[in-house]
Design a protein around this motif. Structure first.
Motif, PDB file in Angstrom:
ATOM      1  N   LEU A 196      78.903   4.986  70.446  1.00 17.56           N
ATOM      2  CA  LEU A 196      78.871   4.263  69.178  1.00 17.56           C
ATOM      3  C   LEU A 196      79.659   5.032  68.114  1.00 17.56           C
ATOM      4  O   LEU A 196      79.900   6.234  68.269  1.00 17.56           O
ATOM      5  CB  LEU A 196      77.413   4.049  68.756  1.00 17.56           C
TER       6      LEU A 196
ATOM      7  N   TYR B  31      73.212   2.625  75.392  1.00 17.07           N
ATOM      8  CA  TYR B  31      73.855   3.130  74.173  1.00 17.07           C
ATOM      9  C   TYR B  31      73.575   4.628  74.055  1.00 17.07           C
ATOM     10  O   TYR B  31      72.427   5.060  74.211  1.00 17.07           O
ATOM     11  CB  TYR B  31      73.318   2.407  72.932  1.00 17.07           C
TER      12      TYR B  31
ATOM     13  N   LEU C 285      72.849   7.690  72.100  1.00 18.28           N
ATOM     14  CA  LEU C 285      72.298   7.947  70.768  1.00 18.28           C
ATOM     15  C   LEU C 285      71.568   9.290  70.744  1.00 18.28           C
ATOM     16  O   LEU C 285      71.113   9.767  71.779  1.00 18.28           O
ATOM     17  CB  LEU C 285      71.302   6.836  70.404  1.00 18.28           C
TER      18      LEU C 285
ATOM     19  N   HIS D  82      72.907   0.559  67.586  1.00 19.70           N
ATOM     20  CA  HIS D  82      72.654  -0.134  68.855  1.00 19.70           C
ATOM     21  C   HIS D  82      72.016  -1.499  68.639  1.00 19.70           C
ATOM     22  O   HIS D  82      71.999  -2.325  69.546  1.00 19.70           O
ATOM     23  CB  HIS D  82      71.756   0.724  69.740  1.00 19.70           C
TER      24      HIS D  82
ATOM     25  N   ALA E 129      68.439  -3.630  70.698  1.00 22.57           N
ATOM     26  CA  ALA E 129      69.553  -3.230  71.553  1.00 22.57           C
ATOM     27  C   ALA E 129      69.356  -3.706  72.987  1.00 22.57           C
ATOM     28  O   ALA E 129      70.283  -4.220  73.620  1.00 22.57           O
ATOM     29  CB  ALA E 129      69.673  -1.709  71.542  1.00 22.57           C
TER      30      ALA E 129
END
Lengths: 134, 374
Positions: B3, B22, B24, B49, B112
């Motif tokens: 991201l 995702y 993170l 996300h 997400a």
């Protein structure tokens, strides 16, 4: 003086105590950084026999529970009671006041099969450090 | 998927994990430190996300109203509304925030884990004339949360300080696009959430972080702290407390289902002809508990009655010094929960041991927001 501390692939350390044939066991600095925020430690019962790789204690951190395995086969002969009231010792002083239990190996020679300090460092650098637990 | 804020997180020492595909940060320092900081000062979270959809058209408000359980018609323009999307049989597809900008535009922010499923489901349920835009692919989502959030924002975006709780605005950035700003959050603290095209979002995040760090009242926070903070409030997390197998009433979220509105997908499955909730005796119900002894309950731990018979399962568990130990949410058989609420003993099985637990009404902690019952 040579480094007497020995290490496992599951990030426990084992070091001679002040009594012959008795070793203290704890988790490495790498492991405590992974675990973070230790909240409780489930200490083993004194007198318990644990096979090599058997679960000896459980560390509960905010993130997850982590099993602590016996580095070699042996008997639990003492536990660090201070961890009951101050589990943060494991994070603050993993090789000192944060020791978890005292252990008598079934066969002293088994300890020599564990990694020494430089070997453990190499193990970590070669990716032996598991990724962050979810 | 990486991201847009990823380089910033790595620079700040974030421990990155894969969350539903995702990448993170789960934490920067520690979960306990970050969560405490959000309760006492402020924290900034990457929520890029989350999915962000824009529905436009002649009657966007009416169209979306037929997809969500809560009543969008009763919410004035410029206000955010929490609601559920249901299957025809009344299970929860997702929990969403609807940001309402007049009859012709509603924005939805979704989880997400459900981004693509929701997008497809929503498109299938909108009339052909509706415009649907998915902004998720190139946006930055930011949550600035905590009693100190307004102080951080005062130096960067003072125009939004006068916003009321749940108020939502669109700020026009000209060529850079639009800023969706809402005074909402998932922590139980005051705060703002922002959804911005990444070109403007990355520098905005960096500016907030730099300014807040300079004054010492802001920390970057990860998913771990976000999860603990929401659990302290008893807020559900999709996939844990909410699933397609169970209804909003099973989750104890009665307020999410409007009994006064017109048709919405799943309505006849969750509301009877008399307008009252349909309760299935075979469905468990969600309740909160605290441990009487030390231990940390985790997702999946069994809940047992005094005879050692399993009567439920923990959906989310954790440890918080603010709650005073281990605590969590669990789905339990309705008959057991009725007694448990009245003080009947319960147990949670942790590492083979049955740890006694007490019923606890949520939220588990009181914050400035829980006290005014916003």
């Amino acid at each position: 003086m040579p480094e007497p501390r020995r290490y496992t692939r599951t990030h426990e350390w084992m070091a001679p105590s002040d009594t012959p044939e008795q070793w203290n066991v704890g988790i490495t600095d790498f492991a405590q950084k992974e675990v973070t925020d230790v909240v409780f430690v489930e200490l083993p019962k004194v007198g318990r026999q644990v096979p090599r790789g058997g679960e000896a204690a459980i560390i509960e951190s905010v993130k997850a529970a982590f099993s602590i395995y016996a580095p070699v086969g042996g008997t639990i002969i003492g536990v660090n009671q201070e961890l009951e009231s101050d589990p943060g010792l494991l994070n603050r002083d993993p090789y000192g006041k944060g020791w978890i239990f005292r252990f008598r190996p079934d066969h002293s020679a088994d300890v020599q099969s564990l990694m020494d300090g430089p070997a453990y460092e190499t193990f970590l650098q070669e990716g032996g450090g598991h990724p962050e637990h979810g | 998927m990486t991201l847009p804020l990823s380089p910033s997180h790595i620079r700040e020492g974030g421990h990155m994990v894969d969350f539903h595909g995702y990448i993170l940060p789960v934490r920067f320092s520690t979960i306990l430190e970050e969560s405490r900081f959000v309760r006492e000062q402020s924290g900034i979270f990457d929520i890029s996300h989350m999915g962000h959809f824009v529905i436009r058209g002649r009657d966007a408000q009416g169209w979306v109203d037929r997809l969500v359980t809560s009543n969008l018609e009763r919410v004035p323009s410029g206000k955010a509304l929490y609601g559920h999307l249901l299957t025809e049989s009344g299970g929860v597809i997702d929990d969403v925030m609807a940001y309402h900008f007049g009859r012709e535009r509603v924005d939805l922010v979704v989880n997400a884990s459900n981004r693509s499923v929701d997008g497809q489901w929503i498109r299938e349920h909108l009339p052909a004339e509706a415009s649907f835009l998915d902004l998720s692919a190139d946006h930055v989502g930011i949550a600035l949360q905590g009693p100190g959030a307004s102080g951080v924002l005062a130096k960067i975006l003072p125009d939004v300080l006068d916003m009321k709780r749940r108020e939502t605005r669109l700020l026009n950035l000209g060529a850079s696009g639009e800023f969706l700003v809402a005074r909402t959050g998932y922590t139980g603290e005051d705060g703002w959430e922002f959804f911005v095209p990444s070109g403007a979002g990355v520098p905005f995040y960096e500016e907030l972080l730099a300014s807040g760090k300079k004054t010492g009242n802001l920390l970057p926070c990860g998913l771990g702290a976000r999860d603990l903070l929401r659990l302290e409030m008893g807020y559900p997390l999709y996939g844990q407390e909410l699933t397609t197998e169970l209804s909003p009433f099973d989750a104890g979220l009665d307020f999410v289902v409007s009994r006064s509105k017109g048709d919405f997908v799943g309505k006849t499955a969750v509301l009877g002809q008399d307008g009252l909730p349909v309760i299935h005796d075979g469905h468990p119900a969600l309740g909160g508990f605290v441990l009487k002894e030390k231990g940390i309950p985790r997702t999946g731990c069994l809940v047992e009655n005094a005879s050692g018979i399993p009567v439920g399962r923990v959906t989310s568990g954790g440890y918080s010094p603010r709650v005073g130990g281990g605590f969590g949410l669990a789905y339990m058989e309705r008959s057991f929960l009725a007694d448990f609420r009245k003080g009947e003993p319960g147990f949670v099985r942790i590492h083979g041991n049955a740890i006694p637990v007490l019923f606890r009404k949520t939220p588990f902690v009181s914050t400035a927001l829980s006290e005014v019952a916003s």
